[in-house]
Design an enzyme around this catalytic site. Structure first.
Site, PDB file in Angstrom:
ATOM      1  N   GLY A  36       0.880  -1.326   0.003  1.00  0.00           N
ATOM      2  CA  GLY A  36       0.009   0.180   0.295  1.00  0.00           C
ATOM      3  C   GLY A  36       1.175   1.029   0.204  1.00  0.00           C
ATOM      4  O   GLY A  36       2.109   1.295   0.346  1.00  0.00           O
ATOM      5  N   ARG A  73      -1.224   7.988   4.373  1.00  0.00           N
ATOM      6  CA  ARG A  73      -1.328   8.617   6.147  1.00  0.00           C
ATOM      7  C   ARG A  73      -0.349   9.154   6.839  1.00  0.00           C
ATOM      8  O   ARG A  73      -0.154   9.625   8.179  1.00  0.00           O
ATOM      9  CB  ARG A  73      -2.693   7.864   6.822  1.00  0.00           C
ATOM     10  CG  ARG A  73      -3.878   7.999   6.066  1.00  0.00           C
ATOM     11  CD  ARG A  73      -5.101   6.818   6.712  1.00  0.00           C
ATOM     12  NE  ARG A  73      -4.524   6.120   6.408  1.00  0.00           N
ATOM     13  CZ  ARG A  73      -5.467   4.690   6.717  1.00  0.00           C
ATOM     14  NH1 ARG A  73      -6.133   4.954   7.091  1.00  0.00           N
ATOM     15  NH2 ARG A  73      -5.788   3.834   5.615  1.00  0.00           N
ATOM     16  N   LYS A  78       5.663   2.995   4.687  1.00  0.00           N
ATOM     17  CA  LYS A  78       4.927   2.623   5.769  1.00  0.00           C
ATOM     18  C   LYS A  78       5.447   0.852   6.606  1.00  0.00           C
ATOM     19  O   LYS A  78       5.753   1.071   7.749  1.00  0.00           O
ATOM     20  CB  LYS A  78       3.233   2.427   5.568  1.00  0.00           C
ATOM     21  CG  LYS A  78       2.739   1.790   6.797  1.00  0.00           C
ATOM     22  CD  LYS A  78       1.214   2.197   7.333  1.00  0.00           C
ATOM     23  CE  LYS A  78       0.708   1.221   5.426  1.00  0.00           C
ATOM     24  NZ  LYS A  78      -0.991   1.633   6.357  1.00  0.00           N
ATOM     25  N   GLN A 136       2.850  -5.923  -6.556  1.00  0.00           N
ATOM     26  CA  GLN A 136       1.631  -5.774  -7.327  1.00  0.00           C
ATOM     27  C   GLN A 136       1.892  -4.470  -7.514  1.00  0.00           C
ATOM     28  O   GLN A 136       1.990  -3.299  -7.185  1.00  0.00           O
ATOM     29  CB  GLN A 136       0.601  -5.435  -5.720  1.00  0.00           C
ATOM     30  CG  GLN A 136      -0.598  -5.166  -5.891  1.00  0.00           C
ATOM     31  CD  GLN A 136      -1.776  -4.507  -4.809  1.00  0.00           C
ATOM     32  OE1 GLN A 136      -0.827  -3.805  -3.491  1.00  0.00           O
ATOM     33  NE2 GLN A 136      -2.781  -4.548  -5.485  1.00  0.00           N
ATOM     34  N   THR A 154      -6.631  -4.225  -1.250  1.00  0.00           N
ATOM     35  CA  THR A 154      -6.134  -5.183  -0.799  1.00  0.00           C
ATOM     36  C   THR A 154      -6.236  -6.395  -1.166  1.00  0.00           C
ATOM     37  O   THR A 154      -5.778  -7.600  -1.302  1.00  0.00           O
ATOM     38  CB  THR A 154      -6.570  -5.409   1.185  1.00  0.00           C
ATOM     39  OG1 THR A 154      -8.778  -4.882   0.782  1.00  0.00           O
ATOM     40  CG2 THR A 154      -6.090  -4.287   1.785  1.00  0.00           C
ATOM     41  N   ASP A 205       0.933  -4.088   8.251  1.00  0.00           N
ATOM     42  CA  ASP A 205       0.759  -2.800   9.242  1.00  0.00           C
ATOM     43  C   ASP A 205       0.087  -3.062  10.586  1.00  0.00           C
ATOM     44  O   ASP A 205      -0.526  -2.124  11.078  1.00  0.00           O
ATOM     45  CB  ASP A 205       0.174  -1.377   8.943  1.00  0.00           C
ATOM     46  CG  ASP A 205      -1.381  -2.015   8.227  1.00  0.00           C
ATOM     47  OD1 ASP A 205      -2.346  -3.008   7.990  1.00  0.00           O
ATOM     48  OD2 ASP A 205      -2.135  -0.313   7.312  1.00  0.00           O
ATOM     49  N   ASN A 212      -2.166   3.155  10.529  1.00  0.00           N
ATOM     50  CA  ASN A 212      -1.715   4.234   9.101  1.00  0.00           C
ATOM     51  C   ASN A 212      -1.218   5.150   9.439  1.00  0.00           C
ATOM     52  O   ASN A 212      -0.610   5.897   8.445  1.00  0.00           O
ATOM     53  CB  ASN A 212      -3.575   3.721   9.130  1.00  0.00           C
ATOM     54  CG  ASN A 212      -4.438   2.806   8.970  1.00  0.00           C
ATOM     55  OD1 ASN A 212      -3.450   2.047   8.000  1.00  0.00           O
ATOM     56  ND2 ASN A 212      -5.516   2.479   9.694  1.00  0.00           N
ATOM     57  N   ASN A 260      47.447   4.003  33.518  1.00  0.00           N
ATOM     58  CA  ASN A 260      47.069   4.755  33.872  1.00  0.00           C
ATOM     59  C   ASN A 260      48.029   6.284  32.299  1.00  0.00           C
ATOM     60  O   ASN A 260      48.015   6.441  32.239  1.00  0.00           O
ATOM     61  CB  ASN A 260      47.323   5.526  35.110  1.00  0.00           C
ATOM     62  CG  ASN A 260      46.361   6.882  35.271  1.00  0.00           C
ATOM     63  OD1 ASN A 260      45.559   6.048  36.101  1.00  0.00           O
ATOM     64  ND2 ASN A 260      46.991   8.214  35.078  1.00  0.00           N
TER      65      ASN A 260
HETATM   66  C1  UD1 Z   1      -8.013  -2.351   5.838  1.00  0.00           C
HETATM   67  C2  UD1 Z   1      -9.426  -3.192   6.132  1.00  0.00           C
HETATM   68  C3  UD1 Z   1      -9.946  -2.791   7.236  1.00  0.00           C
HETATM   69  C4  UD1 Z   1      -9.974  -3.411   8.618  1.00  0.00           C
HETATM   70  C5  UD1 Z   1      -8.317  -2.858   8.747  1.00  0.00           C
HETATM   71  C6  UD1 Z   1      -7.551  -3.518  10.013  1.00  0.00           C
HETATM   72  C7  UD1 Z   1      -9.677  -3.802   3.461  1.00  0.00           C
HETATM   73  C8  UD1 Z   1     -10.235  -3.496   2.258  1.00  0.00           C
HETATM   74  N1  UD1 Z   1      -9.562  -3.320   4.838  1.00  0.00           N
HETATM   75  O1  UD1 Z   1      -8.423  -0.942   5.688  1.00  0.00           O
HETATM   76  O2  UD1 Z   1     -11.275  -3.535   6.827  1.00  0.00           O
HETATM   77  O3  UD1 Z   1      -9.869  -3.216   9.626  1.00  0.00           O
HETATM   78  O4  UD1 Z   1      -7.242  -3.490   7.028  1.00  0.00           O
HETATM   79  O5  UD1 Z   1      -6.955  -2.053  10.072  1.00  0.00           O
HETATM   80  O6  UD1 Z   1      -8.838  -4.617   3.382  1.00  0.00           O
HETATM   81  N2  UD1 Z   1      -2.366  -3.123   1.199  1.00  0.00           N
HETATM   82  C9  UD1 Z   1      -1.789  -3.549  -0.531  1.00  0.00           C
HETATM   83  N3  UD1 Z   1      -2.035  -3.541  -1.621  1.00  0.00           N
HETATM   84  C10 UD1 Z   1      -3.225  -2.705  -1.535  1.00  0.00           C
HETATM   85  C11 UD1 Z   1      -4.040  -1.570  -0.967  1.00  0.00           C
HETATM   86  C12 UD1 Z   1      -2.914  -1.573   0.226  1.00  0.00           C
HETATM   87  O7  UD1 Z   1      -0.901  -4.093  -0.344  1.00  0.00           O
HETATM   88  O8  UD1 Z   1      -3.497  -2.086  -2.824  1.00  0.00           O
HETATM   89  C13 UD1 Z   1      -1.982  -3.314   2.252  1.00  0.00           C
HETATM   90  C14 UD1 Z   1      -1.203  -2.143   2.831  1.00  0.00           C
HETATM   91  O9  UD1 Z   1      -0.098  -2.022   2.503  1.00  0.00           O
HETATM   92  C15 UD1 Z   1      -1.516  -2.722   4.168  1.00  0.00           C
HETATM   93  C16 UD1 Z   1      -2.544  -3.264   4.098  1.00  0.00           C
HETATM   94  O10 UD1 Z   1      -2.836  -3.878   3.152  1.00  0.00           O
HETATM   95  O11 UD1 Z   1      -0.235  -3.254   4.900  1.00  0.00           O
HETATM   96  C17 UD1 Z   1      -3.666  -2.322   4.330  1.00  0.00           C
HETATM   97  O12 UD1 Z   1      -4.594  -1.765   3.691  1.00  0.00           O
HETATM   98  P1  UD1 Z   1      -4.597  -0.478   4.614  1.00  0.00           P
HETATM   99  O13 UD1 Z   1      -4.761   1.061   3.244  1.00  0.00           O
HETATM  100  O14 UD1 Z   1      -3.651   0.109   5.740  1.00  0.00           O
HETATM  101  O15 UD1 Z   1      -6.159  -0.850   4.430  1.00  0.00           O
HETATM  102  P2  UD1 Z   1      -6.983  -0.043   6.492  1.00  0.00           P
HETATM  103  O16 UD1 Z   1      -7.091   1.119   5.621  1.00  0.00           O
HETATM  104  O17 UD1 Z   1      -6.505  -0.243   7.080  1.00  0.00           O
HETATM  105 CA    CA Z   2      -4.604  -0.431   7.978  1.00  0.00          CA
END
Ligand code: UD1
Ligand code: CA
Length: 469
Positions: free
Chosen positions: A16, A20, A27, A78, A84, A107, A231, A380
């Site tokens: 991701g 934030r 991250k 990716q 996700t 994370d 985040n 010393n």
């Molecule tokens: C996500 C969940 C949410 C959950 C929360 C818990 C989804 C849609 N939402 O939200 O339900 O409550 O985590 O912490 O899954 N990532 C990728 N590729 C992407 C997008 C994200 O690998 O295209 C990875 C990020 O690096 C991260 C993880 O997936 O480690 C979660 O992504 P993040 O954007 O932090 O999701 P949240 O909004 O926290």
């Molecule tokens: Ca997250």
């Protein structure tokens, strides 16, 4: 053929943007107690029994790979961050021969192996198509909400897409799941990006599996702290505080005294022996090992160093050094990389030592710079002695043999050797080797001029010698 129900592969999503965090650093490489977040997740997944760990990388992929080059993990890319669900799809080929896949996000550094194990066992026992680890939290904002019927999970709704009623739900999606491999990848094919963020959500597989009549269950984590996502910098600090408490608590359980644990910073993996007392404000980082019965007084910082038993360190800074038993250091000492203090050495206030060995029971008590030196035992080093190791082009070494005595405020201009048991007179600038047992005096002789002050006064017309210019 694939594995059986007792083993699983873990896929960690770490591609991701981490927007934030407002950071140049990916991250998942932000550190919690000295270890990148992703590192905590990988090691807990392994400890829980994952036979393989596959990390999905994207943002800062090369940097992330480099950070874990030494570890047994596989990477898939990716290329574009489309959510996700899309991230997990990238791992489809990598896990082709597995039956069960544990999915985690990179994370959530506070998750423990014990909890992951319980999740996997619960999933296997109930033969679910998917099991979602959930948690009940005081403040669910920012998390996906879990919509349930009994213990069945019907849907996970992201906050941004949720209705006011759904937002009121306090059971959240942790972002950790166990999946039947075949079923989750089939379901992922049907996920679309028809949501507020325009992303392919992994969480949408829950509804799809339900439509297909599959069993999706919730497994509630006992300790909501474990599933705290990171985040932003505020959550980073919260996670740091929780992990820090855990580390210090476990050290205390093994017999270490902390006078004020909340003020100390101790990295994951730091070892401290029994009956060592850690004063407030002490910082212990990296691969640091401290022995038994030591006293470490604040605000000492020790990085990647090994400290023996019964060592006293006061308000000092130590990096990549070795300190043997019974040594006394400080206050205000700076030990730079490559310093080795042997048993019984004393290093006092305002001393800097670099890339040097100091032999048993030798003393460097005050105001010295020791660079690139080999100092023997029972030596010393007087106050203010400087090892002149650098000629503007090259560094040179100085050898001070056993029992030598270096008088105050001397300069030892390297390369030079001070022989065994010899003396260097105070204020000397030594440029030539001193043979064993000799006295070296390397300063101009003192000359006194009797009556000089009176004569000067007469010449200058009566000014007082005490008068300010
Ligand atoms: C996500 C969940 C949410 C959950 C929360 C818990 C989804 C849609 N939402 O939200 O339900 O409550 O985590 O912490 O899954 N990532 C990728 N590729 C992407 C997008 C994200 O690998 O295209 C990875 C990020 O690096 C991260 C993880 O997936 O480690 C979660 O992504 P993040 O954007 O932090 O999701 P949240 O909004 O926290
Ligand atoms: Ca997250």
């Amino acid at each position: 053929m694939g594995g059986n129900v007792v083993d699983f592969a873990a896929v960690v999503l770490a591609a991701g943007e981490g927007t934030r965090m407002k950071s140049e650093v990916p991250k998942v490489l932000h550190k919690i107690c000295g270890v990148p977040m992703l590192g905590h997740v990988i090691s807990q997944a392994k400890k829980a029994g994952a036979k393989r760990v596959i990390v999905v990388v994207g943002r800062g992929a090369e940097e992330v790979k480099r950070a874990f080059a030494e570890q047994e993990v596989e990477f898939v890319l990716q290329a574009e961050q489309k959510g996700t669900g899309h991230a997990l799809m990238q791992a489809e080929d990598a896990v082709k021969s597995e039956d069960t896949v544990l999915v985690l996000y990179g994370d959530m550094p506070l998750i423990t192996a014990e909890t992951l194990k319980s999740l996997f066992e619960f999933h296997a026992r109930n033969q679910a198509a998917a099991t979602v680890m959930t948690a009940r939290v005081k403040d669910p904002s920012g998390y996906g909400r879990v919509i349930k019927e009994g213990n069945r999970v019907l849907a996970i709704r992201e906050e941004k897409d949720a209705s006011p009623e759904e937002r009121a739900i306090d059971e959240i999606n942790s972002g950790i799941y166990c999946f039947n491999r075949e079923k989750v990848f089939n379901a992922l094919e049907q996920v679309n990006n028809d949501n507020v963020q325009g992303e392919y959500y992994l969480t949408d597989v829950v509804e799809i599996l339900n439509r297909q009549g599959e069993k999706v269950l919730a497994f509630e984590a006992q300790d909501p702290d474990e599933v705290q996502g990171v985040n932003d910098r505020n959550q980073l600090a919260q996670a740091q505080a929780i992990m820090q408490k855990r580390i210090i608590r476990s050290l205390m359980a093994r017999g270490v005294t902390f006078l004020n644990p909340d003020t100390c910073v101790v990295d994951e993996g730091v070892e401290i022996g029994r009956d060592t007392v850690i004063y407030p404000g002490v910082i212990l980082e990296g691969k640091t090992r401290i022995g038994e019965g030591c006293t470490i007084v604040g605000y000492t910082r020790i990085i990647d160093s090994v400290v023996g038993n019964r060592v006293e360190i006061t308000m000092s800074h130590i990096r990549e050094s070795v300190v043997e038993d019974g040594v006394k250091i400080g206050p205000f000492v700076n030990l730079r990389p490559g310093t080795h203090l042997m048993a019984g050495v004393k290093v006092g206030d305002f001393v800097e030592i670099k890339n040097s060995k100091v032999g048993e029971n030798s003393k460097v008590p005050h105001l010295s710079y020791v660079g690139d030196a080999d100092i023997g035992r029972n030596v010393n080093i007087g106050a203010g002695v400087i090892f002149v190791n650098y000629d503007g082009f090259k560094k040179h070494r100085t050898v001070v043999e056993d029992g030598a005595f270096i008088g105050c405020n001397s300069n030892l201009v390297a390369p030079v050797r001070i022989g065994q048991g010899s003396y260097v007179a105070a204020g000397s600038t030594v440029t030539k080797d001193v043979e064993e047992g000799a006295l070296a005096i390397a300063r101009s002789r003192q000359e006194n001029k009797p009556g000089w002050v009176k004569k000067r006064k007469e010449r200058e017309g009566g000014g007082s010698s005490g008068k300010q210019a």
